[in-house]
Design a protein around this motif. Sequence first.
Motif, PDB file in Angstrom:
ATOM      1  N   PHE A   1     -47.291  -9.754  -9.451  1.00  0.00           N
ATOM      2  CA  PHE A   1     -45.952  -9.278  -9.085  1.00  0.00           C
ATOM      3  C   PHE A   1     -45.607  -9.528  -7.611  1.00  0.00           C
ATOM      4  O   PHE A   1     -44.493  -9.983  -7.315  1.00  0.00           O
ATOM      5  CB  PHE A   1     -45.784  -7.796  -9.451  1.00  0.00           C
ATOM      6  CG  PHE A   1     -44.387  -7.337  -9.261  1.00  0.00           C
ATOM      7  CD1 PHE A   1     -43.369  -7.801 -10.100  1.00  0.00           C
ATOM      8  CD2 PHE A   1     -44.051  -6.482  -8.225  1.00  0.00           C
ATOM      9  CE1 PHE A   1     -42.062  -7.406  -9.908  1.00  0.00           C
ATOM     10  CE2 PHE A   1     -42.738  -6.092  -8.020  1.00  0.00           C
ATOM     11  CZ  PHE A   1     -41.749  -6.550  -8.877  1.00  0.00           C
ATOM     12  N   PRO A   2     -46.544  -9.252  -6.671  1.00  0.00           N
ATOM     13  CA  PRO A   2     -46.230  -9.621  -5.285  1.00  0.00           C
ATOM     14  C   PRO A   2     -45.903 -11.104  -5.126  1.00  0.00           C
ATOM     15  O   PRO A   2     -45.003 -11.461  -4.356  1.00  0.00           O
ATOM     16  CB  PRO A   2     -47.518  -9.243  -4.531  1.00  0.00           C
ATOM     17  CG  PRO A   2     -48.115  -8.145  -5.335  1.00  0.00           C
ATOM     18  CD  PRO A   2     -47.793  -8.469  -6.770  1.00  0.00           C
TER      19      PRO A   2
ATOM     20  N   ALA B   1     -41.373 -21.310  -9.948  1.00  0.00           N
ATOM     21  CA  ALA B   1     -42.539 -20.593  -9.417  1.00  0.00           C
ATOM     22  C   ALA B   1     -42.432 -19.094  -9.695  1.00  0.00           C
ATOM     23  O   ALA B   1     -43.411 -18.456 -10.087  1.00  0.00           O
ATOM     24  CB  ALA B   1     -42.673 -20.848  -7.914  1.00  0.00           C
ATOM     25  N   VAL B   2     -41.229 -18.542  -9.476  1.00  0.00           N
ATOM     26  CA  VAL B   2     -41.026 -17.104  -9.724  1.00  0.00           C
ATOM     27  C   VAL B   2     -41.298 -16.798 -11.194  1.00  0.00           C
ATOM     28  O   VAL B   2     -41.974 -15.816 -11.521  1.00  0.00           O
ATOM     29  CB  VAL B   2     -39.589 -16.688  -9.327  1.00  0.00           C
ATOM     30  CG1 VAL B   2     -39.248 -15.305  -9.883  1.00  0.00           C
ATOM     31  CG2 VAL B   2     -39.441 -16.685  -7.799  1.00  0.00           C
ATOM     32  N   PHE B   3     -40.782 -17.635 -12.082  1.00  0.00           N
ATOM     33  CA  PHE B   3     -40.992 -17.452 -13.524  1.00  0.00           C
ATOM     34  C   PHE B   3     -42.475 -17.579 -13.884  1.00  0.00           C
ATOM     35  O   PHE B   3     -43.002 -16.820 -14.705  1.00  0.00           O
ATOM     36  CB  PHE B   3     -40.167 -18.495 -14.290  1.00  0.00           C
ATOM     37  CG  PHE B   3     -40.370 -18.431 -15.780  1.00  0.00           C
ATOM     38  CD1 PHE B   3     -39.780 -17.419 -16.537  1.00  0.00           C
ATOM     39  CD2 PHE B   3     -41.168 -19.370 -16.436  1.00  0.00           C
ATOM     40  CE1 PHE B   3     -39.973 -17.347 -17.912  1.00  0.00           C
ATOM     41  CE2 PHE B   3     -41.368 -19.303 -17.806  1.00  0.00           C
ATOM     42  CZ  PHE B   3     -40.771 -18.301 -18.540  1.00  0.00           C
TER      43      PHE B   3
ATOM     44  N   TYR C   1     -47.595 -16.030 -15.629  1.00  0.00           N
ATOM     45  CA  TYR C   1     -48.597 -16.765 -16.405  1.00  0.00           C
ATOM     46  C   TYR C   1     -49.716 -17.340 -15.540  1.00  0.00           C
ATOM     47  O   TYR C   1     -50.878 -17.340 -15.934  1.00  0.00           O
ATOM     48  CB  TYR C   1     -47.923 -17.883 -17.206  1.00  0.00           C
ATOM     49  CG  TYR C   1     -46.768 -17.348 -18.010  1.00  0.00           C
ATOM     50  CD1 TYR C   1     -47.000 -16.592 -19.165  1.00  0.00           C
ATOM     51  CD2 TYR C   1     -45.456 -17.535 -17.611  1.00  0.00           C
ATOM     52  CE1 TYR C   1     -45.955 -16.049 -19.891  1.00  0.00           C
ATOM     53  CE2 TYR C   1     -44.408 -16.999 -18.322  1.00  0.00           C
ATOM     54  CZ  TYR C   1     -44.657 -16.257 -19.477  1.00  0.00           C
ATOM     55  OH  TYR C   1     -43.630 -15.705 -20.184  1.00  0.00           O
ATOM     56  N   SER C   2     -49.364 -17.841 -14.373  1.00  0.00           N
ATOM     57  CA  SER C   2     -50.391 -18.476 -13.548  1.00  0.00           C
ATOM     58  C   SER C   2     -50.000 -18.423 -12.075  1.00  0.00           C
ATOM     59  O   SER C   2     -49.074 -19.126 -11.647  1.00  0.00           O
ATOM     60  CB  SER C   2     -50.574 -19.942 -13.987  1.00  0.00           C
ATOM     61  OG  SER C   2     -51.253 -20.650 -12.970  1.00  0.00           O
ATOM     62  N   ILE C   3     -50.719 -17.616 -11.316  1.00  0.00           N
ATOM     63  CA  ILE C   3     -50.397 -17.581  -9.886  1.00  0.00           C
ATOM     64  C   ILE C   3     -50.848 -18.862  -9.195  1.00  0.00           C
ATOM     65  O   ILE C   3     -50.364 -19.202  -8.128  1.00  0.00           O
ATOM     66  CB  ILE C   3     -51.016 -16.348  -9.183  1.00  0.00           C
ATOM     67  CG1 ILE C   3     -52.535 -16.339  -9.360  1.00  0.00           C
ATOM     68  CG2 ILE C   3     -50.395 -15.060  -9.671  1.00  0.00           C
ATOM     69  CD1 ILE C   3     -53.243 -15.595  -8.258  1.00  0.00           C
TER      70      ILE C   3
END
Lengths: 193, 193, 193, 193
Positions: free
Chosen positions: D103-104, D156-158, D162-164
């Motif tokens: 989330f961050p 990237a936000v989306f 799923y994957s940072i």
Amino acid sequence: MNKNRLEAFSDGVLAIIITIMVLEFKVPSDTTFEAVIKLSHKFLSYILSFIYVGIYWNNHHHLIHSAKNVNGKILWANLHLLFWLSLIPFATAWIGEHHFASFPMMLYGIVLLMNALAYFILQKLILNDQGKDSALSKAIGKDYKGKASVVLYLIAVFMTKYSIEVSGSIYILVALIWLIPDRRIERTFNENK
Amino acid sequence: MNKNRLEAFSDGVLAIIITIMVLEFKVPSDTTFEAVIKLSHKFLSYILSFIYVGIYWNNHHHLIHSAKNVNGKILWANLHLLFWLSLIPFATAWIGEHHFASFPMMLYGIVLLMNALAYFILQKLILNDQGKDSALSKAIGKDYKGKASVVLYLIAVFMTKYSIEVSGSIYILVALIWLIPDRRIERTFNENK
Amino acid sequence: MNKNRLEAFSDGVLAIIITIMVLEFKVPSDTTFEAVIKLSHKFLSYILSFIYVGIYWNNHHHLIHSAKNVNGKILWANLHLLFWLSLIPFATAWIGEHHFASFPMMLYGIVLLMNALAYFILQKLILNDQGKDSALSKAIGKDYKGKASVVLYLIAVFMTKYSIEVSGSIYILVALIWLIPDRRIERTFNENK
Amino acid sequence: MNKNRLEAFSDGVLAIIITIMVLEFKVPSDTTFEAVIKLSHKFLSYILSFIYVGIYWNNHHHLIHSAKNVNGKILWANLHLLFWLSLIPFATAWIGEHHFASFPMMLYGIVLLMNALAYFILQKLILNDQGKDSALSKAIGKDYKGKASVVLYLIAVFMTKYSIEVSGSIYILVALIWLIPDRRIERTFNENK
């Protein structure tokens, strides 16, 4: 124009760096003489780092002043230098908080070393832009001071494992090299060319 | 050019010094009138130090403005002054936090004293650079205000052991000497020369 | 020259004031959406205060720009304004931390009121220096906006005891008065003269 | 004149933003190599955000430099950009403190996105003021870089859910797009017009 704003921004960052170190002096919980004595390590490390940032500000000023113009590479080399300078308050706080313990002293030396290298890169890029016969090129000469600093930092970083007194003395020595006899040494260097 | 950047850097540091003092006002844990009253010592010490930094900024401005050029010595004397100014927020926080306790009040006075001496050195170096007949030299005259401040600070520092009311009053008095009757006193001083 | 350094110093202080408010956003201990929601009061108070400091910076800029010269009184009136502006981050943090509780909201209003008065004093001193027929004097006119702000702040401060919604709305309203229709209202004011 | 003070104020805010991120490096309670390793997430996030703020400073500089004059709208669009830039230290501290948690990382991307939009608005207003045939208009061209950044931020936000790793790579990619091949790409863009 371009150059002025680079100076203004660098001055702003340097002014903040030199001042936020003071935020590490937390207000003591009591009001005795001993409370101040306990801050002595922080105070000593603050003085040393204050002088280092002052030296960088001073040299940076002369360097940018002599630059004819500022291109993208110089701009990023300058930001790169500011990045390493911005780590000085952290390293300073660490050695001050832990009474010049071995590993923090090593990190402090590494930060100083990276600053010296970042400054060297910036200087190189400005020199490249100006040509070998420029006044700046002559003033810097073979840059014995810059090279000696790097060697001294390396020795100091290595020595932190064995003697923080030696390492600390070297950090002070390098500051003095840049601080006190600036002109005389520079002239000597220039004559040795 | 050189001078402008010295001013810009000093302004930056002074602006940060005067503003970070406010960071000492920690948000109270409750929302009552009493919570604000508890901050009153910090508030009073903030006002006094704000005025002191304001006075230094003001005088520094006039001093540098009158300097013809800036050499290495002046530059480091200026950094030396900024160093002592940078300790004002710490001393201010200490006296505010501990309700003007004796020893913090002494340290506050010592910091003010060191600032006065640092300013005196800077002024001396700029005067030396300009000669005795310069406008600056005449404006400063025998510098009764500067000398009186040093003596008053010394008395205040000594008196903290016996009466913080006397010491506090002296700190306020010195600020008023510089703040309020600036021109009139200066003219009187000039006539007394 | 004098004026430029006053601007530079004020810009520095304003830039720090507007930025240190962000330091109140402490890093949440968890990483959830709720952690951000908990910061919403701080975020709203930050937005409002950011706009207020922005308005002051904007108006300050026009005011000093129109000043012909800067004397000692103007300089200290400017520092007086900076003093009250420097308290905005504290008041902002207090209302944000305690979800717009009644007493912090009153203090926030008092700080805004003192800023308005400090600005009024600065403006008056600059106007006195310029004479009634100056461009600045005509641009300000009867200063309905300034006077209305003071009255609205007083009402908002009084109303915090009964309804923080009303007080909060008034704080927002005053910001909008200065922010949005600047020119149109100013022209209307000028025609009403 | 007007423009210079906008630059000076923006420089001040940007200098503070880029420097206060360093305050997140709290002094470790021990003096081991591990203590530094624990800071590695903070260090990486600091480097990335330092580069981002550097890019904005660089681009902002060129943008304001090319603006003929500054009106009220441009001034507030500039403050709007500074507002979103001022949230970068918070977002940076959050992702660093919590090791790039999902989330961050999303919030970090949203802050970058809002900065891109705020920059776009500022650019649009300056372009409107200058006309379509201005040098600035030609230099920006169809602004593929700006538009691509927004799309990449959105992805990237989306993807943070799923994957940072993917999101983090995109944040680095966008920085590289702006950082490294600036001129070549810009020339290509100009030829594609």
